[in-house]
Motif scaffolding. Structure first.
Motif, short mmCIF file in Angstrom:
data_model
loop_
_atom_site.label_atom_id
_atom_site.label_comp_id
_atom_site.label_asym_id
_atom_site.label_seq_id
_atom_site.Cartn_x
_atom_site.Cartn_y
_atom_site.Cartn_z
N SER A 18 38.99 49.01 32.15
CA SER A 18 39.20 47.57 32.48
C SER A 18 36.84 46.98 32.02
CB SER A 18 39.42 47.44 33.59
OG SER A 18 38.45 48.06 34.68
N GLY A 19 36.69 48.38 32.10
CA GLY A 19 34.95 48.45 32.30
C GLY A 19 35.29 47.99 33.00
N ALA A 20 34.82 47.88 34.55
CA ALA A 20 34.69 47.64 35.85
C ALA A 20 34.15 48.88 36.30
CB ALA A 20 35.49 46.66 37.12
N THR A 21 33.68 49.22 37.25
CA THR A 21 33.47 51.17 38.30
C THR A 21 34.68 50.77 38.44
OG1 THR A 21 31.72 49.94 39.65
CG2 THR A 21 30.70 50.17 37.85
N VAL A 22 34.73 52.19 39.29
CA VAL A 22 34.95 52.66 40.32
C VAL A 22 35.09 51.61 41.64
CG1 VAL A 22 35.34 54.56 41.84
CG2 VAL A 22 35.37 55.14 39.43
N ARG A 23 33.33 51.69 42.03
CA ARG A 23 32.68 51.25 43.38
C ARG A 23 33.72 49.27 43.26
NH1 ARG A 23 27.23 51.03 45.01
NH2 ARG A 23 27.26 50.11 46.94
N THR A 24 33.42 48.89 41.76
CA THR A 24 33.98 47.48 41.92
C THR A 24 35.35 47.50 42.49
OG1 THR A 24 31.76 47.07 40.31
CG2 THR A 24 33.97 45.32 40.67
N ILE A 25 35.78 48.46 41.76
CA ILE A 25 37.66 48.23 42.05
C ILE A 25 38.26 48.36 43.23
CG2 ILE A 25 39.86 49.32 41.27
CD1 ILE A 25 39.08 50.24 38.72
N ARG A 26 37.58 49.16 44.04
CA ARG A 26 37.51 49.48 45.79
C ARG A 26 37.11 48.49 46.20
NH1 ARG A 26 35.93 55.55 45.42
NH2 ARG A 26 37.94 56.98 44.96
N ALA A 27 35.92 47.79 46.09
CA ALA A 27 35.54 46.59 47.09
C ALA A 27 36.44 45.33 45.75
CB ALA A 27 33.69 45.88 45.86
N ARG A 42 49.13 62.63 47.27
CA ARG A 42 47.98 62.54 48.01
C ARG A 42 46.59 61.19 46.77
NH1 ARG A 42 45.40 67.86 49.22
NH2 ARG A 42 43.74 66.77 49.88
N SER A 43 47.72 60.88 45.84
CA SER A 43 46.41 60.07 44.76
C SER A 43 47.03 58.63 44.84
CB SER A 43 47.26 60.66 43.56
OG SER A 43 46.94 62.00 42.90
N ASN A 44 46.17 57.74 44.24
CA ASN A 44 46.99 56.62 43.71
C ASN A 44 46.58 56.61 42.81
OD1 ASN A 44 46.17 55.25 46.95
ND2 ASN A 44 44.08 55.44 46.21
N VAL A 45 48.13 55.45 42.10
CA VAL A 45 48.72 55.26 40.93
C VAL A 45 48.19 53.65 40.83
CG1 VAL A 45 49.49 55.15 39.02
CG2 VAL A 45 49.81 57.06 40.57
N TYR A 46 47.85 53.32 39.36
CA TYR A 46 47.30 52.02 39.20
C TYR A 46 48.45 51.79 38.03
CZ TYR A 46 43.33 51.73 42.09
OH TYR A 46 42.61 52.63 43.85
N GLY A 47 48.68 50.42 37.81
CA GLY A 47 49.39 50.30 36.08
C GLY A 47 49.34 48.96 35.78
N ASP A 48 49.62 48.12 34.62
CA ASP A 48 49.19 47.53 33.27
C ASP A 48 48.49 46.50 34.20
OD1 ASP A 48 48.88 49.05 31.26
OD2 ASP A 48 51.05 48.43 31.02
N THR A 49 49.32 46.53 35.31
CA THR A 49 48.88 44.95 36.70
C THR A 49 47.46 45.23 36.94
OG1 THR A 49 50.02 45.80 38.31
CG2 THR A 49 51.39 44.37 37.12
N HIS A 50 47.44 45.85 37.64
CA HIS A 50 45.89 45.88 37.62
C HIS A 50 45.29 46.05 36.52
CE1 HIS A 50 48.64 48.60 40.91
NE2 HIS A 50 47.19 47.62 41.83
N LEU A 51 45.21 46.44 35.48
CA LEU A 51 44.09 46.45 34.36
C LEU A 51 44.44 44.59 34.28
CD1 LEU A 51 42.43 47.37 31.89
CD2 LEU A 51 44.58 48.55 30.97
N ALA A 52 45.26 44.12 34.33
CA ALA A 52 45.74 42.26 33.13
C ALA A 52 44.86 42.13 34.63
CB ALA A 52 46.82 42.52 33.12
N ARG A 53 44.75 41.86 35.72
CA ARG A 53 44.35 41.81 37.11
C ARG A 53 42.54 41.75 37.12
NH1 ARG A 53 45.30 39.48 42.15
NH2 ARG A 53 47.56 38.82 40.90
N LEU A 54 42.14 42.79 37.13
CA LEU A 54 40.69 43.59 36.60
C LEU A 54 40.09 42.51 34.96
CD1 LEU A 54 40.11 46.89 37.39
CD2 LEU A 54 39.66 45.27 38.79
#
Length: 313
Positions: A18-27, A42-54
């Motif tokens: 996405s080009g965003a930082t990990v800190r930005t995604i969490r914010a 113990r893991s968080n999984v992201y998908g294409d919807t998250h990428l499209a939203r970013l």
């Protein structure tokens, strides 16, 4: 045939794509701009919807939206109201308002166009005014957003106008033009676009209709200014030239001599003397005789005076 499996990302992978930082995604997650990821062990999984939203958030930020307004738009989107119309309207407004294409110019070419003498102060003022833009990593080259504006400056300088005077004139002109642009926007907002501003964000249908109106109205401001500037220049340039050449107003074309009303007693005497049929001819002849008599008197007086001067010892 099985369907293609959906992509899955760890937060680091999502940041990379996405080009965003990990800190930005969490914010974004904390502010409710980004849906929570799926929890697997113990893991968080992201998908294409998250990428499209970013990607959508990044696009709206580039267009000048604040995070608060982006959240409002995305909530409307999540509620089933599409963003296509809104983004189309944003793209229409943010699009270029001129057909002119930007160009590039080297420092050597720039100096040649302005007399061949390098002038760092003038270049700095041009950059400050946006006539030139520096190109990162290229100290000897500039971006020219409006080649036409730069050409006008070069022509004025070639005609003898100092660069400092050109910069001052542009600053003054820009302030006046920005006032015109503001008034045009206020005018069209009040009389054209007010009906689309009753709810935020507007519906797709309203946004698409507003975008179509922007396309129609886009050239009107330029056309109006061009027409009014031409009218003003024709009026004031002629007046300005007359003042500086010492010209006066053009002589008036000779018209019929003004009529003179005779006193009632005089007119009655004329009518009794010659009758109504001969009154006009009598008055004309009497006037002509008077003029001739005065002319003869003036000539005689002039001749007599000249003789007296000649006899003076």
């Amino acid at each position: 045939m099985s369907g293609q499996s959906a992509a899955e990302y760890r937060i680091e992978d999502l940041a990379h794509h996405s080009g965003a930082t990990v800190r930005t995604i969490r914010a974004y997650q904390d502010r409710g701009l980004l849906p929570k990821p799926e929890r697997r062990g113990r893991s968080n999984v992201y998908g294409d919807t998250h990428l499209a939203r970013l990607q959508r958030i990044a696009d709206l930020l580039e267009r000048g939206y604040t995070l608060a307004s982006i959240k409002e738009l995305l909530e409307a989107w999540d509620a089933g109201r599409g963003l296509g119309g809104v983004l189309g309207l944003v793209a229409e407004v943010n699009g270029p308002w001129t057909d002119e294409k930007a160009d590039r110019i080297s420092r050597v070419e720039l100096d040649e166009r302005f007399g061949g003498q390098p002038d760092d102060k003038a270049v700095g003022e041009a950059v400050e005014l946006g006539v030139l833009e520096r190109i990162p990593g290229r100290e000897d080259e500039f971006l020219v957003p409006s080649p036409q504006e730069l050409s006008v400056a070069a022509e004025l300088h070639a005609a003898g106008v100092p660069l400092q005077a050109i910069s001052g004139h542009l600053r003054e002109l820009r302030g006046q033009v920005e006032h015109i642009a503001t008034r045009f926007l206020e005018f069209t907002t009040e009389h054209v676009f007010a009906r689309y501003l009753g709810h935020t964000p507007p519906t797709d249908a309203d946004a698409e209709e507003a975008a179509a109106l922007v396309r129609r109205l886009r050239p009107l401001a330029q056309q109006t200014v061009d027409a009014e500037l031409a009218r003003a220049m024709q009026t004031f340039a002629t007046r300005h030239l007359q003042q500086h050449l010492g010209a006066t107003t053009a002589p008036a074309i000779e018209s019929e001599p003004p009529s003179v009303t005779l006193p009632p007693d005089t007119m009655s005497a004329v009518l009794k003397l010659v009758g109504s049929g001969n009154a006009a001819a009598f008055i004309a002849a009497a006037t002509e005789r008077e003029v001739q008599a005065r002319t003869l008197d003036a000539l005689a007086t002039s001749t007599l005076n000249s003789g007296q001067v000649a006899q003076t010892p």
